[in-house]
Design an enzyme around this catalytic site. Structure first.
Site, PDB file in Angstrom:
ATOM      1  N   LYS A 338       0.822  -1.205   0.000  1.00 14.53           N
ATOM      2  CA  LYS A 338       0.000   0.000   0.000  1.00 14.53           C
ATOM      3  C   LYS A 338       0.864   1.266   0.000  1.00 14.53           C
ATOM      4  O   LYS A 338       0.426   2.320  -0.469  1.00 14.53           O
ATOM      5  CB  LYS A 338      -0.970  -0.012   1.188  1.00 14.53           C
ATOM      6  CG  LYS A 338      -2.184  -0.900   0.937  1.00 14.53           C
ATOM      7  CD  LYS A 338      -2.947  -0.448  -0.308  1.00 14.53           C
ATOM      8  CE  LYS A 338      -4.387  -0.875  -0.377  1.00 14.53           C
ATOM      9  NZ  LYS A 338      -4.639  -2.278  -0.695  1.00 14.53           N
ATOM     10  N   HIS A 357      -8.342   2.481  -6.354  1.00 11.24           N
ATOM     11  CA  HIS A 357      -8.360   1.364  -5.397  1.00 11.24           C
ATOM     12  C   HIS A 357      -9.531   0.474  -5.791  1.00 11.24           C
ATOM     13  O   HIS A 357     -10.623   0.537  -5.233  1.00 11.24           O
ATOM     14  CB  HIS A 357      -8.529   1.879  -3.957  1.00 11.24           C
ATOM     15  CG  HIS A 357      -8.405   0.801  -2.924  1.00 11.24           C
ATOM     16  ND1 HIS A 357      -9.039   0.839  -1.708  1.00 11.24           N
ATOM     17  CD2 HIS A 357      -7.703  -0.348  -2.927  1.00 11.24           C
ATOM     18  CE1 HIS A 357      -8.741  -0.245  -1.012  1.00 11.24           C
ATOM     19  NE2 HIS A 357      -7.935  -0.986  -1.730  1.00 11.24           N
ATOM     20  N   SER A 375     -11.735  -1.977   2.316  1.00 10.43           N
ATOM     21  CA  SER A 375     -11.265  -3.296   2.711  1.00 10.43           C
ATOM     22  C   SER A 375     -12.431  -4.195   3.147  1.00 10.43           C
ATOM     23  O   SER A 375     -13.277  -3.782   3.940  1.00 10.43           O
ATOM     24  CB  SER A 375     -10.278  -3.117   3.862  1.00 10.43           C
ATOM     25  OG  SER A 375      -9.656  -4.333   4.117  1.00 10.43           O
ATOM     26  N   THR A 380     -11.649  -8.317  -4.229  1.00  9.94           N
ATOM     27  CA  THR A 380     -10.934  -9.525  -4.648  1.00  9.94           C
ATOM     28  C   THR A 380     -11.921 -10.649  -4.944  1.00  9.94           C
ATOM     29  O   THR A 380     -11.845 -11.306  -5.991  1.00  9.94           O
ATOM     30  CB  THR A 380      -9.933  -9.958  -3.561  1.00  9.94           C
ATOM     31  OG1 THR A 380      -9.027  -8.883  -3.332  1.00  9.94           O
ATOM     32  CG2 THR A 380      -9.147 -11.193  -3.981  1.00  9.94           C
TER      33      THR A 380
HETATM   34  N1  ATP Z   1     -22.161 -11.057  -0.570  1.00 11.65           N
HETATM   35  C1  ATP Z   1     -20.842 -10.984  -0.514  1.00 11.65           C
HETATM   36  N2  ATP Z   1     -20.138 -10.319  -1.472  1.00 11.65           N
HETATM   37  C2  ATP Z   1     -18.805 -10.212  -1.410  1.00 11.65           C
HETATM   38  N3  ATP Z   1     -18.050 -10.754  -0.436  1.00 11.65           N
HETATM   39  C3  ATP Z   1     -18.679 -11.452   0.543  1.00 11.65           C
HETATM   40  C4  ATP Z   1     -20.093 -11.591   0.546  1.00 11.65           C
HETATM   41  N4  ATP Z   1     -20.425 -12.301   1.622  1.00 11.65           N
HETATM   42  C5  ATP Z   1     -19.291 -12.610   2.274  1.00 11.65           C
HETATM   43  N5  ATP Z   1     -18.210 -12.105   1.632  1.00 11.65           N
HETATM   44  C6  ATP Z   1     -16.811 -12.220   2.106  1.00 11.65           C
HETATM   45  O1  ATP Z   1     -16.321 -10.907   2.290  1.00 11.65           O
HETATM   46  C7  ATP Z   1     -14.932 -10.863   2.042  1.00 11.65           C
HETATM   47  C8  ATP Z   1     -14.578  -9.836   0.972  1.00 11.65           C
HETATM   48  O2  ATP Z   1     -13.189  -9.663   1.002  1.00 11.65           O
HETATM   49  P1  ATP Z   1     -12.264  -9.223  -0.195  1.00 11.65           P
HETATM   50  O3  ATP Z   1     -10.938  -9.877  -0.051  1.00 11.65           O
HETATM   51  O4  ATP Z   1     -12.943  -9.443  -1.505  1.00 11.65           O
HETATM   52  O5  ATP Z   1     -12.140  -7.690   0.157  1.00 11.65           O
HETATM   53  P2  ATP Z   1     -11.418  -6.552  -0.645  1.00 11.65           P
HETATM   54  O6  ATP Z   1     -12.449  -5.559  -1.034  1.00 11.65           O
HETATM   55  O7  ATP Z   1     -10.600  -7.138  -1.721  1.00 11.65           O
HETATM   56  O8  ATP Z   1     -10.507  -5.901   0.520  1.00 11.65           O
HETATM   57  P3  ATP Z   1      -8.951  -5.444   0.565  1.00 11.65           P
HETATM   58  O9  ATP Z   1      -8.845  -4.148  -0.166  1.00 11.65           O
HETATM   59  O10 ATP Z   1      -8.687  -5.297   1.999  1.00 11.65           O
HETATM   60  O11 ATP Z   1      -8.143  -6.512  -0.060  1.00 11.65           O
HETATM   61  C9  ATP Z   1     -14.505 -12.239   1.623  1.00 11.65           C
HETATM   62  O12 ATP Z   1     -14.015 -12.911   2.746  1.00 11.65           O
HETATM   63  C10 ATP Z   1     -15.842 -12.851   1.147  1.00 11.65           C
HETATM   64  O13 ATP Z   1     -15.859 -14.240   1.283  1.00 11.65           O
HETATM   65  O1  OAA Z   2      -3.556  -2.960   2.622  1.00 17.77           O
HETATM   66  C1  OAA Z   2      -3.941  -3.966   3.206  1.00 17.77           C
HETATM   67  O2  OAA Z   2      -3.381  -4.487   4.172  1.00 17.77           O
HETATM   68  C2  OAA Z   2      -5.164  -4.656   2.741  1.00 17.77           C
HETATM   69  C3  OAA Z   2      -5.836  -3.947   1.683  1.00 17.77           C
HETATM   70  O3  OAA Z   2      -5.740  -4.304   0.544  1.00 17.77           O
HETATM   71  C4  OAA Z   2      -6.620  -2.762   2.061  1.00 17.77           C
HETATM   72  O4  OAA Z   2      -6.702  -2.455   3.247  1.00 17.77           O
HETATM   73  O5  OAA Z   2      -7.185  -2.136   1.165  1.00 17.77           O
HETATM   74 CA    CA Z   3      -8.389  -7.527  -1.806  1.00 19.59          CA
HETATM   75 MN    MN Z   4      -7.047  -3.099  -0.869  1.00 17.76          MN
END
Ligand code: ATP
Ligand code: OAA
Ligand code: CA
Ligand code: MN
Length: 675
Positions: A338, A357, A375, A380
C-alpha cells in the site's frame, strides 16, 4: 518378539545363542564375498564425486546465462570468443547491479556504500559453483573508513520462490509449509496497516501539491527527520548477516511502468513482494539499472521514540522527492504494497492517469468492469470470477489507453474462505503463496480458515497467474461498468442500485462502508466508515482531484455506475444476515451482461436510489430492503440515521469545486440523501 528374544517374564533380553551379542562383544557379521574377494555395497553406477561436498555441488547447476549469445558461429574459436564477450558483458552488468545495490544501502553521512556480496553468508565455499567466483560476485567501494564499511553486506537478490521458502523455513520463526504447499508466516505484532504512523515529507514541492490537514492521510514530517529514520533503517539493514533485495516493476502499461527496489530483512517480505509486484524477466532484470523508487523495510526494528514526530515505535515514512520509503517497527507486509500504491497515487495523476483502489475484470467480449470498495467489501472476491478474465484485484490505472493493473499479484482475505464459494482463490493457495497469520493443524498442516486466533485479517498473497483465467498482460480497454461496493452492516442500502453520474461521484467521494467492529463482545452497532475515493488512506491529492478525473473518464467512455451492497439484508448486524455471495454474484452477472441496464426501476426514499424490480436468480423481495425488515419503524429510523451520517461526512466537500464547471459540483451535492 517373544519367540526370539523374550524370557518367561515377558521381559526383553538377548539370547547369546542367537549370535547377536556374545560375552566377548559383538559377533562378526558374515557378508557374501564376490569373486575377487571385494565387498560391494551396491551394484548401480558410482557417483561422479570423490567427496560429500563435491557430490552436493553436483546437485545444482548454474542458471542459464541471461545475456543471449549473439553471432555464435559454427567455428569453435568464434563460439568461444562469443561466449567470452557475453560473459564479460554479464560481468559488467552484474558489477553494475552490485554497485547500484551498494549505493542504495549507502549511509548518507559516510562517503561510500557498504561492500556487498551476492549470496547467502551460510553458503559453504564448496557449494559455490566455480563459475560464480568471478569478480562480479562482490562489490568493494574504494574507501573503508569505518568498521561498518569494512563489513560485507550479503545480498539475496531476486531469489526464486523455492529459495525464499528455504530461507524462511531455515531462519524465520513461525514459517511452515501448509498441506497445500503455501508458506504460512506470522507478521508479528502488527496484523494490519498502521495508518496513524504513516508520514510524508512536507517540502517546497509537496507543500502545494499534496492534500494536508483534516481528513488527509498525509501526516507531515520534515526532511531531516526522514533522513534520521532512513539512516536508522539503513544501518540496521547493513548490520544484518544478509538482506533481501527485490528489483521489480509496477504497472502493466509499458509506457508508465515504474521500477521499484525493495530492501528487506525477511524472506517473508521478499516473497510477498515477489508475488505482489510485477516480476521482471531475466533480460529485463539485466537492464534494470537504477530504480525509480526504493523501500527500506527494517521490519521489526523500531523507530527511535526520541526522534522528532515519533508517536509510537512504528513509522512508515514517504519521501517523494528522494523517491524513498522507510519502514520501521512493523512487519506487516501490506505496508509495502500500500506504500507503493500511495506513490502511484502521486505519480500517475501527474501524467493525467487516474489511480484506482479497485478490482478489475473483463468479459470474453472485452467488457471491462471496475470494483471499488473499502477493505473487506469484495473487490478480490468479486473480481475473481470464473466466467471472466481477471485483470487485477486491488490497484489499477485508467489512462487514455484503457486500464492496467499496477501489481503482479493478488492479496485475498482468507477468513472463512470456502472451497465451494471461492474455488479460484482456494486453488491459488499452493506452493509459492504466502499465507499470513492463519492457524493450521500442527501435524497435518491443514489450514483452518475459520480460526481467528491470530487475527481476523488472515491473508493470502499469490502471483496473479495462479488464477487460471488471469488476463496476462494485465491490461484492458476502457471500463463499461463502475461498481461501487459497500458492505452496509446497517442493512438499509439496496443490494444493487443504478447510479447516474452525479450519484456515482457522490458515493465515490463519500467512500462508505460499515463493518462490524472487531470481534469484541458487546458490539451491536455497526461502525460507519467514510473513506474518500474508497481509499483515503492511500490518496495523496485532494479527493476531488481523483473524482473529477473519474467523472471525466466515465462521461467520455459512457460507463455506467452501480452501487452494490455486499453487507446486511433483513435488518442490521445482529438481526439480519450478510447477503449471500451467490446472490451478489447473480447481481454482478446481470450488470456485466447488460440485462440490468434495461430492467424496470423504482426509486427509494431518502437516498433516491434507482433499484430494479427483478433480477434472474435473486429473490425479488430482497431487492428493496424496506421489504426485508420485519420492524418497519426500525428500518426507517436506521435509514435516516445512515443518511444523517452521509450528510455530515459530506459537509467538508461542499466548498470544493469538482471538474471544470460548477454544474458537476452542484449536481453532486444534490445527489446525496434527501430528507
Ligand atoms: N455477498 C458478498 N459479497 C462479497 N463478499 C462477501 C459476501 N459475503 C461474504 N463475503 C466475504 O467478504 C470478504 C470480501 O473480502 P475481499 O478480499 O474481496 O475484500 P477486498 O475488497 O478485496 O478488501 P482489501 O482491499 O482489503 O483486499 C470475503 O471474505 C468474502 O468471502
Ligand atoms: O492494505 C492492506 O493491508 C489490505 C488492503 O488491501 C486494504 O486495506 O485495502
Ligand atoms: Ca483484496
Ligand atoms: Mn485493498
Amino acid at each position: 518378539m517373544a519367540s526370539n528374544g523374550g524370557n518367561n517374564n515377558g521381559e526383553f533380553s538377548f539370547n547369546a545363542n542367537l549370535g547377536v551379542v556374545g560375552r566377548k562383544g559383538l559377533a562378526k557379521i558374515q557378508t557374501h564375498k564376490s569373486k575377487n574377494g571385494i565387498c560391494h555395497d551396491d551394484s548401480g553406477p558410482a557417483v561422479k564425486a570423490q567427496t560429500i561436498d563435491e557430490l552436493h555441488s553436483l546437485q545444482k547447476k548454474k542458471s542459464a546465462p541471461t545475456t543471449p549469445i549473439k553471432d555464435a558461429g559454427q567455428g569453435g574459436a568464434a563460439f568461444a570468443a562469443a561466449v567470452a564477450v557475453a560473459q564479460a558483458a554479464d560481468d559488467v552488468k552484474q558489477r553494475q547491479q552490485l554497485q547500484s545495490i551498494s549505493a542504495s544501502l549507502a549511509s548518507l553521512t559516510r562517503e561510500t556504500g557498504p561492500k556487498v556480496v551476492r549470496g547467502d553468508p551460510a553458503r559453504k565455499a564448496s557449494e559455490t559453483p566455480k563459475a560464480h567466483v568471478g569478480h562480479h560476485d562482490y562489490f568493494t567501494p574504494e574507501l573503508s573508513i569505518s568498521d561498518s564499511a569494512l563489513k560485507f553486506t550479503h545480498v539475496l537478490y531476486n531469489l526464486s520462490q523455492a529459495e525464499l521458502y528455504e530461507q524462511a523455513i531455515k531462519y524465520e520463526y513461525g514459517s511452515f509449509i501448509t498441506s497445500s504447499g503455501a508458506l504460512a508466516t506470522l507478521s508479528g505484532a502488527k496484523t494490519g496497516r498502521s495508518p496513524r504512523d504513516k508520514r510524508v515529507v512536507r517540502d517546497e514541492t509537496t507543500e502545494d501539491e499534496l492534500w494536508w490537514g483534516k481528513g488527509s492521510p498525509n501526516i507531515e514530517m520534515d526532511e531531516h527527520t526522514f533522513l534520521v529514520n532512513r539512516e536508522r533503517a539503513v544501518d540496521y539493514l547493513n548490520s544484518l548477516d544478509k538482506v533481501f533485495v527485490n528489483d521489480q516493476f509496477l504497472n502493466w502499461d509499458p509506457e508508465h511502468r515504474i521500477k521499484v527496489r525493495i530492501v528487506s530483512a525477511r524472506a517473508y517480505h521478499s516473497l510477498f513482494m515477489h508475488n505482489m509486484c510485477i516480476r521482471p524477466t531475466p533480460e529485463e532484470l539485466e537492464d534494470f539499472g537504477t530504480p525509480d523508487f526504493t523501500i527500506y523495510n527494517a521490519g521489526m526494528f523500531p523507530c527511535n521514540r526520541y526522534t522528532h514526530y515519533m508517536t509510537s515505535s512504528t513509522s512508515i515514512d514517504l519521501n517523494l522527492s528522494r523517491r524513498e520509503m522507510v519502514i520501521l517497527g512493523t512487519q506487516y507486509a501490506g505496508e509495502m504494497k500500500k506504500g507503493l500504491f500511495s506513490v502511484m497515487h502521486y505519480l500517475m495523476p501527474k501524467r493525467q492517469i487516474l489511480s484506482l483502489h479497485s478490482g478489475c475484470n473483463m468479459g470474453k467480449d472485452g467488457d471491462v468492469a471496475l470494483f471499488f470498495g473499502l477493505s473487506g467489501t469484495g473487490k478480490t472476491t468479486l473480481s475473481t470470477d470464473h466466467n471472466r478474465l481477471l485483470i487485477g484485484d486491488d490497484e489499477h490505472c485508467w489512462s487514455e489507453n484503457g486500464v492496467s493493473n499496477i501489481e503482479g499479484g493478488c492479496y485475498a482475505k482468507c477468513i472463512d474462505l470456502s472451497r465451494v464459494k471461492e474455488p479460484d482463490i482456494w486453488n491459488a493457495i499452493k506452493f509459492g503463496t504466502v499465507l499470513e497469520n492463519v492457524v493450521f493443524d500442527e501435524h497435518t498442516r491443514e489450514v483452518d480458515y475459520t480460526d481467528k486466533s491470530v487475527t481476523e485479517n488472515t491473508r493470502a498473497a499469490y502471483p496473479i497467474e495462479y488464477i487460471p483465467n488471469a488476463k496476462i498482460p494485465c491490461v484492458g480497454p476502457h471500463p463499461k461498468n463502475v461498481i461501487l461496493l459497500a458492505c452496509d452492516a446497517f442493512g438499509v442500502l439496496p443490494p444493487v442500485s443504478k447510479l447516474n453520474l452525479a450519484q456515482t461521484m457522490y458515493h465515490f467521494i463519500s467512500g462508505y462502508t460499515a463493518l462490524v467492529a472487531g470481534t469484541e463482545d458487546g458490539i451491536k452497532e455497526p461502525q460507519a466508515t467514510f473513506s474518500a475515493c474508497f481509499g483515503a488512506a492511500f490518496i495523496m491529492l485532494h479527493p476531488t482531484k481523483y473524482a473529477a478525473m473519474l467523472a471525466e473518464k466515465m462521461q467520455k467512455q459512457g460507463a455506467t455506475g452501480w452501487l452494490v451492497n455486499t453487507g446486511w439484508s433483513g435488518g442490521s448486524y445482529g438481526v439480519g444476515n450478510r447477503i449471500k455471495l451467490p446472490y451478489t454474484r447473480k447481481i454482478i452477472d446481470a450488470i456485466h451482461s447488460g440485462c440490468l441496464l434495461n430492467a424496470t426501476y423504482t426509486t427509494t426514499e431518502v437516498f433516491g436510489l434507482e433499484i430494479p424490480t427483478a433480477i434472474e436468480g435473486v429473490p425479488s423481495e430482497i431487492l428493496d430492503p424496506a421489504n426485508t425488515w420485519s420492524d418497519k419503524a426500525a428500518h426507517k429510523e436506521t435509514l435516516l440515521k445512515l443518511a444523517g451520517l452521509f450528510k455530515k461526512n459530506f459537509e467538508v466537500f461542499a466548498n470544493y469545486k469538482i471538474g471544470k464547471d460548477n454544474k458537476l459540483t452542484e449536481g453532486i451535492l444534490a445527489a446525496g440523501p434527501n430528507f
